[in-house]
Design a protein around this motif. Sequence first.
Motif, PDB file in Angstrom:
ATOM      1  N   LYS A  95       0.804  -0.885   0.011  1.00 11.22           N
ATOM      2  CA  LYS A  95      -0.011   0.015   0.323  1.00 11.22           C
ATOM      3  C   LYS A  95       0.756   1.337   0.106  1.00 11.22           C
ATOM      4  O   LYS A  95       0.693   2.180  -1.086  1.00 11.22           O
ATOM      5  CB  LYS A  95      -0.561  -0.062   1.210  1.00 11.22           C
ATOM      6  N   LEU A  96       1.933   1.182   0.873  1.00  6.99           N
ATOM      7  CA  LEU A  96       2.531   2.077   0.911  1.00  6.99           C
ATOM      8  C   LEU A  96       3.590   2.868  -0.461  1.00  6.99           C
ATOM      9  O   LEU A  96       3.549   3.465  -1.205  1.00  6.99           O
ATOM     10  CB  LEU A  96       4.049   1.949   2.078  1.00  6.99           C
ATOM     11  N   VAL A  99       0.463   4.218  -3.070  1.00  6.42           N
ATOM     12  CA  VAL A  99       0.911   5.188  -2.480  1.00  6.42           C
ATOM     13  C   VAL A  99       2.080   6.095  -2.814  1.00  6.42           C
ATOM     14  O   VAL A  99       1.749   7.178  -3.574  1.00  6.42           O
ATOM     15  CB  VAL A  99       0.829   5.864  -0.500  1.00  6.42           C
ATOM     16  N   HIS A 100       2.918   5.835  -2.488  1.00  8.47           N
ATOM     17  CA  HIS A 100       4.167   6.688  -3.121  1.00  8.47           C
ATOM     18  C   HIS A 100       4.308   6.946  -4.910  1.00  8.47           C
ATOM     19  O   HIS A 100       4.522   8.009  -5.444  1.00  8.47           O
ATOM     20  CB  HIS A 100       5.581   6.318  -2.894  1.00  8.47           C
ATOM     21  N   GLU A 102       1.618   6.222  -6.366  1.00  7.86           N
ATOM     22  CA  GLU A 102      -0.002   8.039  -6.358  1.00  7.86           C
ATOM     23  C   GLU A 102       1.126   9.108  -6.703  1.00  7.86           C
ATOM     24  O   GLU A 102       0.386   9.816  -7.717  1.00  7.86           O
ATOM     25  CB  GLU A 102      -0.480   7.467  -5.766  1.00  7.86           C
ATOM     26  N   ALA A 103       1.374   9.698  -5.464  1.00 13.50           N
ATOM     27  CA  ALA A 103       2.699  11.002  -5.795  1.00 13.50           C
ATOM     28  C   ALA A 103       2.775  10.703  -6.745  1.00 13.50           C
ATOM     29  O   ALA A 103       2.845  12.776  -6.718  1.00 13.50           O
ATOM     30  CB  ALA A 103       3.193  10.631  -4.368  1.00 13.50           C
TER      31      ALA A 103
END
Length: 170
Positions: A95-96, A99-100, A102-103
Amino acid sequence: CPTSCPPTPQAAFAHLALAFRCDTFTLQQRVQVEKRARDAAEENIQEELGQCRAALERLGPSCTDAGCREMLEQLQRSLTVLAAAIERATSAAEKLGAVHQEARMSRAAEVMVQHVENLKRHHMREHAELEEMKRLIQQNSRNRQLAETQDDAEPRLRPHPLMRTFQQVT
C-alpha cells in the motif's frame, strides 16, 4: 540559466512524456521482476517460520517440565503472531508503494495539466490577436474602399485643375 533554475513547464512536460514512454516500454518487465522478488522474499519468510515451527515441534517431546512446555506454547503463539504481523507488514508495504507511486503520478499529472493550461491560455491569446488582426484588416479594407469611392466621386464634383486654369483665363 544555471542548473539551479527550475525547468520550464514545457521542458518538464517533455521530460515527463519521455519518462512515460520509457516507463511504458519497460513496465511489464519491471512488474515481473518485482513480483518474483516479492514472491521470493515471502517464500523465504515462510520457510524460516516453518523451520522455527519444526524446531519447536522437535523440542516438544524433550520438554517434560511444565514450565518448559509453557515456554514452547508461548513460542508457538509468538510464531503465529509473527506470521500475521509479516502478512500485515507486506500488505502495508504494498500500500505504501502504491501511495508513493500515486504521489509521483499526481505530481506528473499536475505538471502536464499546468502545461495544457499554459497552452490553452497561449491559444486563447493567439486567437484573440488573430481576431483583432482580422477586425483591423476588415476595417482598413472598408476605409480604403471608402477612400477610393470618395476619390472617384471627388473628380466629378470638383473641376479638373486644368479646367480651373482655363476658367480663370477666360
